[in-house]
Every structure is written in structure tokens, then in C-alpha cells.
Design a protein around this motif. Structure first.
Motif, PDB file in Angstrom:
ATOM      1  N   UNK A 117       0.858  -1.171   0.000  1.00  0.00           N
ATOM      2  CA  UNK A 117       0.000   0.000   0.000  1.00  0.00           C
ATOM      3  C   UNK A 117       0.900   1.229   0.000  1.00  0.00           C
ATOM      4  N   UNK A 118       0.813   2.036  -1.042  1.00  0.00           N
ATOM      5  CA  UNK A 118       1.608   3.258  -1.138  1.00  0.00           C
ATOM      6  C   UNK A 118       0.753   4.441  -0.706  1.00  0.00           C
ATOM      7  N   UNK A 119       1.287   5.264   0.169  1.00  0.00           N
ATOM      8  CA  UNK A 119       0.524   6.360   0.758  1.00  0.00           C
ATOM      9  C   UNK A 119       0.751   7.658  -0.014  1.00  0.00           C
ATOM     10  N   UNK A 120      -0.230   8.550   0.030  1.00  0.00           N
ATOM     11  CA  UNK A 120      -0.095   9.809  -0.707  1.00  0.00           C
ATOM     12  C   UNK A 120       0.851  10.777  -0.006  1.00  0.00           C
ATOM     13  N   UNK A 121       1.254  11.798  -0.740  1.00  0.00           N
ATOM     14  CA  UNK A 121       2.068  12.850  -0.143  1.00  0.00           C
ATOM     15  C   UNK A 121       1.335  13.480   1.042  1.00  0.00           C
ATOM     16  N   UNK A 122       2.115  13.858   2.036  1.00  0.00           N
ATOM     17  CA  UNK A 122       1.576  14.518   3.226  1.00  0.00           C
ATOM     18  C   UNK A 122       0.462  13.681   3.855  1.00  0.00           C
ATOM     19  N   UNK A 132      -6.726   3.473  -5.416  1.00  0.00           N
ATOM     20  CA  UNK A 132      -6.580   2.945  -6.771  1.00  0.00           C
ATOM     21  C   UNK A 132      -5.727   1.686  -6.701  1.00  0.00           C
ATOM     22  N   UNK A 133      -6.226   0.591  -7.259  1.00  0.00           N
ATOM     23  CA  UNK A 133      -5.407  -0.606  -7.382  1.00  0.00           C
ATOM     24  C   UNK A 133      -4.793  -0.655  -8.769  1.00  0.00           C
ATOM     25  N   UNK A 134      -3.474  -0.832  -8.814  1.00  0.00           N
ATOM     26  CA  UNK A 134      -2.791  -1.116 -10.080  1.00  0.00           C
ATOM     27  C   UNK A 134      -2.680  -2.624 -10.187  1.00  0.00           C
ATOM     28  N   UNK A 154       6.590  -1.914 -13.619  1.00  0.00           N
ATOM     29  CA  UNK A 154       6.341  -1.295 -14.917  1.00  0.00           C
ATOM     30  C   UNK A 154       5.462  -0.067 -14.825  1.00  0.00           C
ATOM     31  N   UNK A 155       4.539  -0.070 -13.863  1.00  0.00           N
ATOM     32  CA  UNK A 155       3.633   1.062 -13.669  1.00  0.00           C
ATOM     33  C   UNK A 155       4.103   1.989 -12.559  1.00  0.00           C
ATOM     34  N   UNK A 156       5.385   1.927 -12.192  1.00  0.00           N
ATOM     35  CA  UNK A 156       5.908   2.748 -11.114  1.00  0.00           C
ATOM     36  C   UNK A 156       5.645   4.235 -11.273  1.00  0.00           C
ATOM     37  N   UNK A 157       5.903   4.821 -12.473  1.00  0.00           N
ATOM     38  CA  UNK A 157       5.607   6.256 -12.632  1.00  0.00           C
ATOM     39  C   UNK A 157       4.137   6.587 -12.413  1.00  0.00           C
ATOM     40  N   UNK A 158       3.245   5.675 -12.835  1.00  0.00           N
ATOM     41  CA  UNK A 158       1.817   5.905 -12.619  1.00  0.00           C
ATOM     42  C   UNK A 158       1.501   5.826 -11.135  1.00  0.00           C
ATOM     43  N   UNK A 159       2.099   4.868 -10.430  1.00  0.00           N
ATOM     44  CA  UNK A 159       1.887   4.756  -8.988  1.00  0.00           C
ATOM     45  C   UNK A 159       2.237   6.066  -8.299  1.00  0.00           C
ATOM     46  N   UNK A 160       3.392   6.628  -8.609  1.00  0.00           N
ATOM     47  CA  UNK A 160       3.809   7.847  -7.925  1.00  0.00           C
ATOM     48  C   UNK A 160       2.998   9.055  -8.377  1.00  0.00           C
ATOM     49  N   UNK A 161       2.551   9.060  -9.611  1.00  0.00           N
ATOM     50  CA  UNK A 161       1.669  10.145 -10.052  1.00  0.00           C
ATOM     51  C   UNK A 161       0.369  10.120  -9.270  1.00  0.00           C
ATOM     52  N   UNK A 162      -0.143   8.919  -9.007  1.00  0.00           N
ATOM     53  CA  UNK A 162      -1.401   8.801  -8.265  1.00  0.00           C
ATOM     54  C   UNK A 162      -1.240   9.157  -6.790  1.00  0.00           C
ATOM     55  N   UNK A 163      -0.140   8.727  -6.175  1.00  0.00           N
ATOM     56  CA  UNK A 163       0.067   9.114  -4.773  1.00  0.00           C
ATOM     57  C   UNK A 163       0.291  10.619  -4.674  1.00  0.00           C
ATOM     58  N   UNK A 164       0.980  11.211  -5.657  1.00  0.00           N
ATOM     59  CA  UNK A 164       1.159  12.666  -5.661  1.00  0.00           C
ATOM     60  C   UNK A 164      -0.185  13.383  -5.758  1.00  0.00           C
ATOM     61  N   UNK A 166      -2.949  12.335  -4.392  1.00  0.00           N
ATOM     62  CA  UNK A 166      -3.740  12.159  -3.195  1.00  0.00           C
ATOM     63  C   UNK A 166      -4.445  10.827  -3.059  1.00  0.00           C
ATOM     64  N   UNK A 167      -4.012   9.816  -3.809  1.00  0.00           N
ATOM     65  CA  UNK A 167      -4.623   8.495  -3.732  1.00  0.00           C
ATOM     66  C   UNK A 167      -3.763   7.544  -2.903  1.00  0.00           C
ATOM     67  N   UNK A 168      -4.424   6.604  -2.214  1.00  0.00           N
ATOM     68  CA  UNK A 168      -3.761   5.393  -1.749  1.00  0.00           C
ATOM     69  C   UNK A 168      -3.659   4.472  -2.953  1.00  0.00           C
ATOM     70  N   UNK A 169      -2.485   3.930  -3.225  1.00  0.00           N
ATOM     71  CA  UNK A 169      -2.298   3.023  -4.355  1.00  0.00           C
ATOM     72  C   UNK A 169      -1.893   1.659  -3.827  1.00  0.00           C
ATOM     73  N   UNK A 170      -2.577   0.629  -4.277  1.00  0.00           N
ATOM     74  CA  UNK A 170      -2.285  -0.722  -3.815  1.00  0.00           C
ATOM     75  C   UNK A 170      -1.946  -1.618  -4.994  1.00  0.00           C
TER      76      UNK A 170
END
Length: 267
Positions: A117-122, A132-134, A154-164, A166-170
């Protein structure tokens, strides 16, 4: 590759820890048989770079929670020195909250399912965040990043774009994917993709049960290639969980993907 320093041995990466099956270590084993010898630290995901002479190698180890450490080791595994240890103070000062791992039983109770589970900024645990699940879900690849900062995804840039944003990404690996032995990968043999989405939704709900900051009223799913197919399946198979889907470059006809499918479904 065959080692010139140890000419009758071979090197391979594997995990002997059932609790961390995706934390890969480097081993050496004699071609004549016998036990494998551990050459790395015994913890974390290890990325290996072997010197051309094969007398030395670099082991970069990290986890979703711990930043990379690069070690120089001799071919017999002896630690020579720590070459670098990433400092992330400037990153966390920008609001980077990192990732954490979560493990849940599969629906049939046979397997542990691992994911992150990747957390959003701040990140603020008192808030509720959309999720959002990738997803990939293909039978031939592990797609969840078990390294720091999701570099191997492979979707790493998308993961970080989504956390930036404000989404939790799993992301998680359900039964039917490789890297966990024959029984785990054969769990969907002949029935893929049935049970795949049900296990993903189950893992997501189990993770949210102990994390009130995950808002399961607002869950989306994104995937590329097989992930695109699985994103579409998620909307169909579990509409009570996945409310929005984005599918990129999905397969239009399974006949066009026989080389992927036949080993896992039969001719």
C-alpha cells in the motif's frame, strides 16, 4: 551463469523465508549436488550485479519500507564494505510517506497473498483517501513492487503520479502468479481468470479493515495489457468494490495471446 572462480557451481536468486517470499537472496550451489550456500544478507530484496571477473558482486537491498543499501561482497559472500546507504530526509521533507506491506489469506485459505500500500504525499491518518489498485494479474509475471520507491514496477511512474495526486495506491499478487512455487502458480490452471478478481477484492477489503484511512466507497482500478483485461474484469466481477476502471492496451482476442495462455489453460 557458471562462475569462473567456482567453475562447478551455479548462482541463483531465491527466497527461503516463507514469511517474505519476494525478498530474494543470492545463493551458490554445486552442480554435483548438496546444499545451497547463502551469499547475501538473508533479508530484503536483493538486486545483484556481478563483476565481469565474477570475483565480486554488488548487492543492492531494499524493501517498500527501507531505502536501498549497496554492499560490495566477494564471490564467496563475504561482506567487503557497505558502499552506500540512501538518505531520504529530503524526500520525506517533501511529504513522501512511503509504502507498507500487507498479507492476507486467499479466499480458499490455502495461500498467503502479499501486496503493498503506497501512501499519498503529506499522508494524514485521520483523513480518508480514495484508493486505486494497479493490477496486472497475468499468470507469467510478478508485478507488485517489493523494492523501495517501486522502481522495479512497470507502472511505477503511474503509482507515484497517483500518490502525488492524493490516492492510496495498492498492488498485490494473487494465487496463479509465479515466484511462489508450483502449487501457488497452478491455483488458477484451467480456470484463469476465475477467482483472480475475487482474491484481489478480498485482499483489498482485508487491508482496509485495519486502516480507516482507506475509503472503500471510492475505489478505482488501472491496468495495462493483461492488467487492462483484469481492470475490465474487476468492474464486472466486483462492481461493489471497484467503481471506476481504466484499461490500457488490453488484449482484444485471447487467440492472439496463445503463447501466454496455453501453458496455463491447456491448448
Amino acid at each position: 551463469p557458471r562462475s569462473t572462480l567456482f567453475p562447478y557451481t551455479t548462482l541463483f536468486r531465491s527466497s527461503q523465508d516463507s514469511g517474505s517470499p519476494y525478498d530474494l537472496q543470492l545463493y551458490r550451489v554445486a552442480l554435483s549436488g548438496g546444499p545451497a550456500r547463502l551469499l547475501t544478507s538473508g533479508k530484503d530484496l536483493n538486486e545483484i550485479t556481478m563483476a565481469p571477473s565474477q570475483q565480486w558482486f554488488l548487492a543492492e537491498r531494499s524493501t517498500p519500507e527501507s531505502a536501498p543499501v549497496v554492499e560490495l561482497r566477494a564471490a564467496n559472500g563475504r561482506l567487503m564494505r557497505v558502499l552506500s546507504q540512501a538518505r531520504i530526509e529530503a524526500l520525506t521533507a517533501l511529504g513522501y510517506a512511503g509504502s507498507e506491506r500487507f498479507v492476507s489469506k486467499s479466499l480458499d485459505g490455502r495461500f498467503d497473498m502479499h501486496g503493498i500500500l503506497a501512501k499519498p504525499l503529506h499522508f494524514d491518518p485521520s483523513r480518508k483517501y480514495p484508493v486505486v489498485e494497479i493490477i496486472y494479474g497475468g499468470m507469467q509475471a510478478v508485478d507488485t513492487p517489493y523494492d523501495f520507491f517501486a522502481r522495479d514496477m512497470g507502472s511505477g511512474p503511474i503509482l507515484h503520479s497517483l500518490t502525488d495526486a492524493g490516492f492510496i495506491v495498492v498492488s498485490m499478487d494473487a494465487p496463479g502468479t509465479p515466484g511462489r512455487g508450483r502449487a501457488f502458480q497452478d491455483a488458477t490452471y484451467g480456470i484463469w481468470p476465475q477467482t483472480v478478481i475475487a482474491n484481489h477484492a478480498h485482499w483489498l477489503q482485508e487491508a482496509a479493515a485495519a486502516r480507516p484511512w482507506m475509503d472503500l466507497r471510492r475505489v478505482g482500478v488501472y491496468g495495462h495489457s493483461w492488467g487492462a483485461y483484469m481492470a475490465e474484469r474487476a468492474m464486472i466481477d466486483a462492481p461493489q468494490v471497484y467503481r471506476v476502471g481504466a484499461a490500457h492496451a488490453g488484449p482484444a482476442d485471447f487467440v492472439d495471446h496463445a503463447t501466454y495462455i496455453e501453458p496455463f489453460l491447456g491448448l
